[in-house]
Design a protein around this motif. Structure first.
Motif, PDB file in Angstrom:
ATOM      1  N   PRO A  30      19.241 -77.559  65.690  1.00  0.00           N
ATOM      2  CA  PRO A  30      18.358 -78.691  65.396  1.00  0.00           C
ATOM      3  C   PRO A  30      19.022 -79.698  64.459  1.00  0.00           C
ATOM      4  CG  PRO A  30      17.728 -76.801  64.068  1.00  0.00           C
ATOM      5  CD  PRO A  30      18.839 -76.344  64.981  1.00  0.00           C
ATOM      6  N   ALA A  31      18.800 -80.984  64.717  1.00  0.00           N
ATOM      7  CA  ALA A  31      19.316 -82.025  63.830  1.00  0.00           C
ATOM      8  C   ALA A  31      18.435 -82.147  62.592  1.00  0.00           C
ATOM      9  CB  ALA A  31      19.366 -83.356  64.568  1.00  0.00           C
ATOM     10  N   THR A  32      17.139 -81.789  62.747  1.00  0.00           N
ATOM     11  CA  THR A  32      16.163 -81.872  61.669  1.00  0.00           C
ATOM     12  C   THR A  32      15.254 -80.660  61.726  1.00  0.00           C
ATOM     13  OG1 THR A  32      16.148 -84.285  61.824  1.00  0.00           O
ATOM     14  CG2 THR A  32      14.305 -83.295  60.681  1.00  0.00           C
ATOM     15  N   LEU A  33      14.858 -80.161  60.570  1.00  0.00           N
ATOM     16  CA  LEU A  33      13.848 -79.111  60.479  1.00  0.00           C
ATOM     17  C   LEU A  33      12.622 -79.735  59.836  1.00  0.00           C
ATOM     18  CD1 LEU A  33      16.808 -77.692  59.910  1.00  0.00           C
ATOM     19  CD2 LEU A  33      15.370 -75.693  59.735  1.00  0.00           C
ATOM     20  N   SER A  34      11.431 -79.405  60.342  1.00  0.00           N
ATOM     21  CA  SER A  34      10.190 -79.969  59.812  1.00  0.00           C
ATOM     22  C   SER A  34       9.182 -78.863  59.565  1.00  0.00           C
ATOM     23  CB  SER A  34       9.592 -80.977  60.798  1.00  0.00           C
ATOM     24  OG  SER A  34      10.462 -82.069  60.974  1.00  0.00           O
ATOM     25  N   LEU A  35       8.552 -78.904  58.407  1.00  0.00           N
ATOM     26  CA  LEU A  35       7.494 -77.957  58.052  1.00  0.00           C
ATOM     27  C   LEU A  35       6.270 -78.777  57.684  1.00  0.00           C
ATOM     28  CD1 LEU A  35      10.301 -76.540  57.405  1.00  0.00           C
ATOM     29  CD2 LEU A  35       8.989 -75.049  55.933  1.00  0.00           C
ATOM     30  N   THR A  36       5.153 -78.553  58.384  1.00  0.00           N
ATOM     31  CA  THR A  36       3.929 -79.296  58.125  1.00  0.00           C
ATOM     32  C   THR A  36       2.896 -78.362  57.511  1.00  0.00           C
ATOM     33  OG1 THR A  36       4.402 -80.821  59.934  1.00  0.00           O
ATOM     34  CG2 THR A  36       2.117 -80.727  59.160  1.00  0.00           C
ATOM     35  N   PHE A  37       2.265 -78.841  56.439  1.00  0.00           N
ATOM     36  CA  PHE A  37       1.314 -78.055  55.673  1.00  0.00           C
ATOM     37  C   PHE A  37      -0.102 -78.614  55.789  1.00  0.00           C
ATOM     38  CE2 PHE A  37       5.466 -77.269  53.992  1.00  0.00           C
ATOM     39  CZ  PHE A  37       5.466 -75.903  53.765  1.00  0.00           C
ATOM     40  N   SER A  38      -1.070 -77.804  55.406  1.00  0.00           N
ATOM     41  CA  SER A  38      -2.483 -78.171  55.513  1.00  0.00           C
ATOM     42  C   SER A  38      -2.916 -79.143  54.422  1.00  0.00           C
ATOM     43  CB  SER A  38      -3.358 -76.911  55.448  1.00  0.00           C
ATOM     44  OG  SER A  38      -3.133 -76.227  54.223  1.00  0.00           O
ATOM     45  N   GLU A  39      -2.117 -79.304  53.388  1.00  0.00           N
ATOM     46  CA  GLU A  39      -2.446 -80.206  52.283  1.00  0.00           C
ATOM     47  C   GLU A  39      -1.214 -81.007  51.890  1.00  0.00           C
ATOM     48  OE1 GLU A  39      -4.228 -78.377  48.855  1.00  0.00           O
ATOM     49  OE2 GLU A  39      -5.302 -76.916  50.075  1.00  0.00           O
ATOM     50  N   ARG A  40      -1.460 -82.087  51.142  1.00  0.00           N
ATOM     51  CA  ARG A  40      -0.356 -82.894  50.617  1.00  0.00           C
ATOM     52  C   ARG A  40       0.462 -82.075  49.624  1.00  0.00           C
ATOM     53  NH1 ARG A  40      -0.453 -88.412  51.101  1.00  0.00           N
ATOM     54  NH2 ARG A  40       0.654 -88.607  49.138  1.00  0.00           N
ATOM     55  N   ALA A  41       1.763 -82.283  49.647  1.00  0.00           N
ATOM     56  CA  ALA A  41       2.674 -81.589  48.738  1.00  0.00           C
ATOM     57  C   ALA A  41       3.075 -82.522  47.599  1.00  0.00           C
ATOM     58  CB  ALA A  41       3.917 -81.151  49.502  1.00  0.00           C
ATOM     59  N   VAL A  42       3.341 -81.952  46.440  1.00  0.00           N
ATOM     60  CA  VAL A  42       3.901 -82.705  45.316  1.00  0.00           C
ATOM     61  C   VAL A  42       5.423 -82.669  45.506  1.00  0.00           C
ATOM     62  CG1 VAL A  42       4.157 -82.816  42.813  1.00  0.00           C
ATOM     63  CG2 VAL A  42       1.977 -82.061  43.821  1.00  0.00           C
ATOM     64  N   PRO A  43       6.055 -83.810  45.822  1.00  0.00           N
ATOM     65  CA  PRO A  43       7.476 -83.816  46.165  1.00  0.00           C
ATOM     66  C   PRO A  43       8.390 -83.143  45.155  1.00  0.00           C
ATOM     67  CG  PRO A  43       6.502 -85.932  46.690  1.00  0.00           C
ATOM     68  CD  PRO A  43       5.455 -85.143  45.934  1.00  0.00           C
ATOM     69  N   ALA A  44       8.148 -83.318  43.873  1.00  0.00           N
ATOM     70  CA  ALA A  44       9.040 -82.758  42.857  1.00  0.00           C
ATOM     71  C   ALA A  44       9.074 -81.229  42.874  1.00  0.00           C
ATOM     72  CB  ALA A  44       8.628 -83.250  41.476  1.00  0.00           C
ATOM     73  N   PHE A  45       8.034 -80.599  43.429  1.00  0.00           N
ATOM     74  CA  PHE A  45       7.945 -79.141  43.427  1.00  0.00           C
ATOM     75  C   PHE A  45       7.884 -78.560  44.829  1.00  0.00           C
ATOM     76  CE2 PHE A  45       5.919 -80.690  39.519  1.00  0.00           C
ATOM     77  CZ  PHE A  45       6.787 -80.145  38.596  1.00  0.00           C
ATOM     78  N   SER A  46       8.318 -79.318  45.820  1.00  0.00           N
ATOM     79  CA  SER A  46       8.204 -78.892  47.212  1.00  0.00           C
ATOM     80  C   SER A  46       9.529 -79.067  47.931  1.00  0.00           C
ATOM     81  CB  SER A  46       7.117 -79.716  47.909  1.00  0.00           C
ATOM     82  OG  SER A  46       5.893 -79.600  47.201  1.00  0.00           O
ATOM     83  N   SER A  47      10.012 -77.987  48.550  1.00  0.00           N
ATOM     84  CA  SER A  47      11.285 -78.031  49.248  1.00  0.00           C
ATOM     85  C   SER A  47      11.437 -76.775  50.100  1.00  0.00           C
ATOM     86  CB  SER A  47      12.437 -78.130  48.257  1.00  0.00           C
ATOM     87  OG  SER A  47      13.648 -78.401  48.921  1.00  0.00           O
ATOM     88  N   PHE A  48      12.568 -76.654  50.760  1.00  0.00           N
ATOM     89  CA  PHE A  48      12.882 -75.415  51.471  1.00  0.00           C
ATOM     90  C   PHE A  48      14.389 -75.230  51.542  1.00  0.00           C
ATOM     91  CE2 PHE A  48      12.433 -78.496  54.976  1.00  0.00           C
ATOM     92  CZ  PHE A  48      13.565 -78.254  55.736  1.00  0.00           C
ATOM     93  N   ASP A  49      14.778 -73.972  51.734  1.00  0.00           N
ATOM     94  CA  ASP A  49      16.177 -73.612  51.913  1.00  0.00           C
ATOM     95  C   ASP A  49      16.354 -73.021  53.298  1.00  0.00           C
ATOM     96  OD1 ASP A  49      17.071 -74.203  49.224  1.00  0.00           O
ATOM     97  OD2 ASP A  49      16.008 -72.386  48.595  1.00  0.00           O
ATOM     98  N   VAL A  50      17.541 -73.224  53.868  1.00  0.00           N
ATOM     99  CA  VAL A  50      17.910 -72.588  55.124  1.00  0.00           C
ATOM    100  C   VAL A  50      19.016 -71.606  54.778  1.00  0.00           C
ATOM    101  CG1 VAL A  50      18.835 -72.936  57.441  1.00  0.00           C
ATOM    102  CG2 VAL A  50      17.272 -74.626  56.459  1.00  0.00           C
ATOM    103  N   ILE A  51      18.816 -70.347  55.163  1.00  0.00           N
ATOM    104  CA  ILE A  51      19.731 -69.272  54.796  1.00  0.00           C
ATOM    105  C   ILE A  51      20.265 -68.629  56.071  1.00  0.00           C
ATOM    106  CG2 ILE A  51      19.903 -67.070  53.574  1.00  0.00           C
ATOM    107  CD1 ILE A  51      17.385 -68.302  51.953  1.00  0.00           C
ATOM    108  N   ASN A  52      21.576 -68.487  56.150  1.00  0.00           N
ATOM    109  CA  ASN A  52      22.176 -67.908  57.360  1.00  0.00           C
ATOM    110  C   ASN A  52      22.157 -66.379  57.292  1.00  0.00           C
ATOM    111  OD1 ASN A  52      24.388 -67.137  55.770  1.00  0.00           O
ATOM    112  ND2 ASN A  52      25.697 -68.792  56.517  1.00  0.00           N
ATOM    113  N   ALA A  53      22.647 -65.739  58.343  1.00  0.00           N
ATOM    114  CA  ALA A  53      22.622 -64.268  58.441  1.00  0.00           C
ATOM    115  C   ALA A  53      23.438 -63.594  57.359  1.00  0.00           C
ATOM    116  CB  ALA A  53      23.096 -63.839  59.830  1.00  0.00           C
ATOM    117  N   ALA A  54      24.418 -64.300  56.789  1.00  0.00           N
ATOM    118  CA  ALA A  54      25.237 -63.742  55.705  1.00  0.00           C
ATOM    119  C   ALA A  54      24.561 -63.898  54.341  1.00  0.00           C
ATOM    120  CB  ALA A  54      26.607 -64.416  55.689  1.00  0.00           C
TER     121      ALA A  54
END
Length: 107
Positions: A30-54
């Motif tokens: 994927p060129a982009t990953l998207s996660l949609t939530f049921s409520e608005r997120a506070v940007p300063a405290f909202s993020s995600f990591d992508v972790i490989n098999a290693a």
């Protein structure tokens, strides 16, 4: 027996309602990953990591959408074939912090 109280909107927690790639999906890189939530997120405290098999965290630039409900991430490099885990964390506007994770694979 104890009495049960109904949870009103103030007691609600943001939950993941959809993701691209979807949980347990096998996709082309994927060129982009998207996660949609049921409520608005506070940007300063909202993020995600992508972790490989290693177990390595990959560089991903994450931004919150204009409506505040979707986190969009662009990997610094194309994802190679293999298994990945997305670990997310958000803080909703009511101050509640939630975390979760899901897996997907790149063919």
């Amino acid at each position: 027996m104890g009495a049960a109280a109904a949870a009103g909107p103030a007691a609600a927690h943001a939950r993941l309602v959809s993701s691209t790639p979807a949980a347990n999906a096998t996709v082309a890189a994927p060129a982009t990953l998207s996660l949609t939530f049921s409520e608005r997120a506070v940007p300063a405290f909202s993020s995600f990591d992508v972790i490989n098999a290693a177990g390595e965290k990959l560089a991903v630039r994450v931004a919150v959408s204009e409506d505040g409900k979707t986190l969009n991430g662009v990997p610094a490099r194309p994802l190679a074939a293999g298994a990945y885990r997305v670990e997310w964390r958000i803080a909703s506007s009511d101050g509640h912090r939630m975390t979760g994770s899901y897996a997907f694979s790149v063919r």
